[in-house]
Design an enzyme around this catalytic site. Structure first.
Site, short mmCIF file in Angstrom:
data_model
loop_
_atom_site.label_atom_id
_atom_site.label_comp_id
_atom_site.label_asym_id
_atom_site.label_seq_id
_atom_site.Cartn_x
_atom_site.Cartn_y
_atom_site.Cartn_z
N LEU A 297 34.81 39.94 32.57
CA LEU A 297 35.56 40.49 33.70
C LEU A 297 35.15 39.89 35.04
O LEU A 297 35.64 40.31 36.08
CB LEU A 297 35.38 42.02 33.76
CG LEU A 297 35.93 42.80 32.55
CD1 LEU A 297 35.60 44.27 32.69
CD2 LEU A 297 37.43 42.59 32.42
N ARG A 298 34.24 38.90 34.98
CA ARG A 298 33.78 38.34 36.25
C ARG A 298 34.91 37.67 37.02
O ARG A 298 34.97 37.73 38.24
CB ARG A 298 32.63 37.35 35.99
CG ARG A 298 31.90 36.94 37.25
CD ARG A 298 30.67 36.10 36.95
NE ARG A 298 29.61 36.92 36.39
CZ ARG A 298 29.09 36.75 35.18
NH1 ARG A 298 29.55 35.80 34.39
NH2 ARG A 298 28.13 37.52 34.74
N GLY A 299 35.84 37.03 36.32
CA GLY A 299 36.97 36.39 36.99
C GLY A 299 37.84 37.39 37.72
O GLY A 299 38.28 37.14 38.85
#
Length: 363
Positions: A297-299
Site C-alpha cells: 500500500l506504499r504507492g
C-alpha cells in the site's frame, strides 16, 4: 607595493560570506520533474524521499545541493548533536526530552536545514554512530559518538551514486528513513535517537539498478534525461559560465527569486495540514495501484501525500485530479513489476491506467 594590494583586496571580500557559493535553485533551467519531486518532499518529508536516476552531467547533484539554500531555517536545541526540535517530542533526543520533563529551560537557536553527504566508502559505524574512543581512553566512560544519521535529523541525507552503495548500508538508511529512528547497540551502549530526514539518492542507470525491494522504499522516482533543445542547452551553458565567472554577482541577480521561493515553501508547509482530498479521488488512486498490480500500500499512501503536497505548494486546500496526474508517475513508476520484453515505458503505463480510471485528457 604589497601593502597597497592588501588594502585594495580586503574590502572586496570583507562583505562576502566565507561559505562556498552554491548555484541558486531558482536559476536551474529544465528538469522540472526532479525539481518538483524535491520540493514536494521538503513540504511533506513523510512522502519518503526521492530517487533521481539519469544521465551523467544533467545537474542532479547541483539541483539537490541548491535546494538547501531555499529551505526555511529550523529551531534546534543549542549544542544538541541530533538537531532536536525544542517542541516536538518525536524529534527530540532522549536527553533533551528528559530535560524538558524536568522543566529545564532549553537554549534554542535558528539554523539552516542540515544537508549531509554520505560517501560511498562510509562504514556502518560512521553512518549509525559508535563509541567515542577519546572519552573512553581519557575519562574511562562509555560515550556515544553520533554518526551521519544523527547529523541528518530534520534535514536531507544525500547519497550520490546510491546504486553503487553496499546493500547493508542501503538497508540501514531505508530502515531509519521509514521508522524515523536510529537504534545503536555498541559495546554495552544502547541508544535510540530520532533520524527524520529526506533521503535523496541519485545515480546513473548504466552503472546498475537498485534492488526492487529497496527502490520501492523511496517515495518518489524521477528520471532525468539530457536536454536536447539547442537553445535551452545554450542557456544552461551560459548560466553556468556566468556563475563560475562571478558567483556572488550571479547570486545577487537571483536574490529576490530565492527569497520568494523560500516564502512559498514556508507557506506550503503551513498550509499542508489543511489540505483535503475527496473520497472518490482516494478510491481512484487505489484503483490505479491495484490495476497496475503494485505490491503493498506504499504507492497509495505516497500518491495521496504527494498530491496534497502539490496542492499546498500551489496555495490550495483541496487536491484535485490534476494534482494526481502530475505526481502519479513519480510515485508509481518504480513500483511496477518490470518485464524486459515489454517495450512500453513504465511512466506511460501509469498514465494510461490513470486515464482509464480518472478520464483525464491527453494520456
Amino acid at each position: 607595493m604589497f601593502s597597497l594590494i592588501t588594502q585594495k583586496s580586503v574590502p572586496a571580500t570583507a562583505t562576502r560570506p566565507l561559505t562556498r557559493p552554491v548555484f541558486p535553485f531558482s536559476a536551474i533551467v529544465g528538469q522540472e520533474e526532479m525539481k518538483l519531486a524535491l520540493l514536494l518532499n521538503v513540504i511533506d518529508p513523510k512522502i519518503g524521499g526521492v530517487m533521481i536516476m539519469g544521465d551523467r552531467g544533467t545537474g542532479k547533484s547541483t539541483t539537490i545541493r541548491a535546494l538547501v539554500d531555499v529551505l526555511p531555517e529550523i529551531a534546534v536545541v543549542a549544542g544538541d548533536p541530533f538537531n532536536s526540535d525544542p517542541e516536538d517530542p518525536e524529534l527530540m533526543a532522549e536527553s533533551v526530552r528528559q530535560a524538558k520533563e524536568r522543566g529545564e529551560t532549553l537554549a534554542v537557536v535558528q539554523q539552516k536545514v542540515p544537508m549531509v553527504d554520505l560517501p560511498l566508502g562510509a562504514t556502518e559505524d560512521r553512518v549509525c554512530g559508535t563509541i567515542d574512543i577519546e572519552k573512553a581512553l581519557t575519562e574511562g566512560v562509555r560515550a556515544f559518538e553520533p554518526g551521519l544519521l544523527a547529523r541528518a535529523n530534520r534535514g536531507i541525507l544525500y547519497v550520490d551514486e546510491v546504486n553503487l552503495l553496499d546493500d547493508h548500508l542501503v538497508d540501514v538508511l531505508l530502515d531509519a528513513a521509514a521508522s524515523g529512528w536510529n537504534t545503536v547497540e555498541r559495546e554495552g551502549i544502547s541508544l535510540r535517537h530520532p533520524a527524520r530526514f529526506v533521503l535523496v539518492g541519485s545515480g546513473n542507470p548504466e552503472e546498475g539498478e537498485l534492488r526492487p525491494q529497496l527502490l520501492d522504499r523511496f517515495g518518489m522516482h524521477a528520471e532525468i534525461r539530457t536536454v536536447k533543445d539547442p537553445a535551452l542547452r545554450v542557456q544552461i551553458v551560459e548560466q553556468r559560465t556566468a556563475f563560475d565567472r562571478e558567483p556572488w554577482g550571479f547570486l545577487e541577480q537571483y536574490g529576490e527569486r530565492q527569497t520568494s521561493l523560500k516564502g512559498q515553501i514556508t507557506q506550503a508547509q503551513t498550509l499542508l495540514p489543511q489540505v483535503q482530498m475527496d473520497y472518490d479521488l482516494r478510491v481512484g488512486i487505489s484503483q490505479v495501484c491495484a490495476t497496475l498490480d503494485v505490491d503493498g500500500l506504499r504507492g497509495d499512501i505516497v500518491t495521496n501525500r504527494a498530491a496534497k503536497a502539490l496542492a499546498a505548494w500551489e496555495g490550495r486546500t483541496l487536491a484535485t485530479v490534476g494534482d494526481i496526474r502530475r505526481v502519479v508517475v513519480l510515485c508509481l513508476r518504480h513500483r511496477l513489476r518490470k518485464d524486459p520484453l515489454e517495450p512500453v515505458d513504465s511512466g506511460y503505463r501509469v498514465l494510461q491506467v490513470g486515464q482509464e480510471v480518472f478520464q483525464w485528457e491527453g494520456a
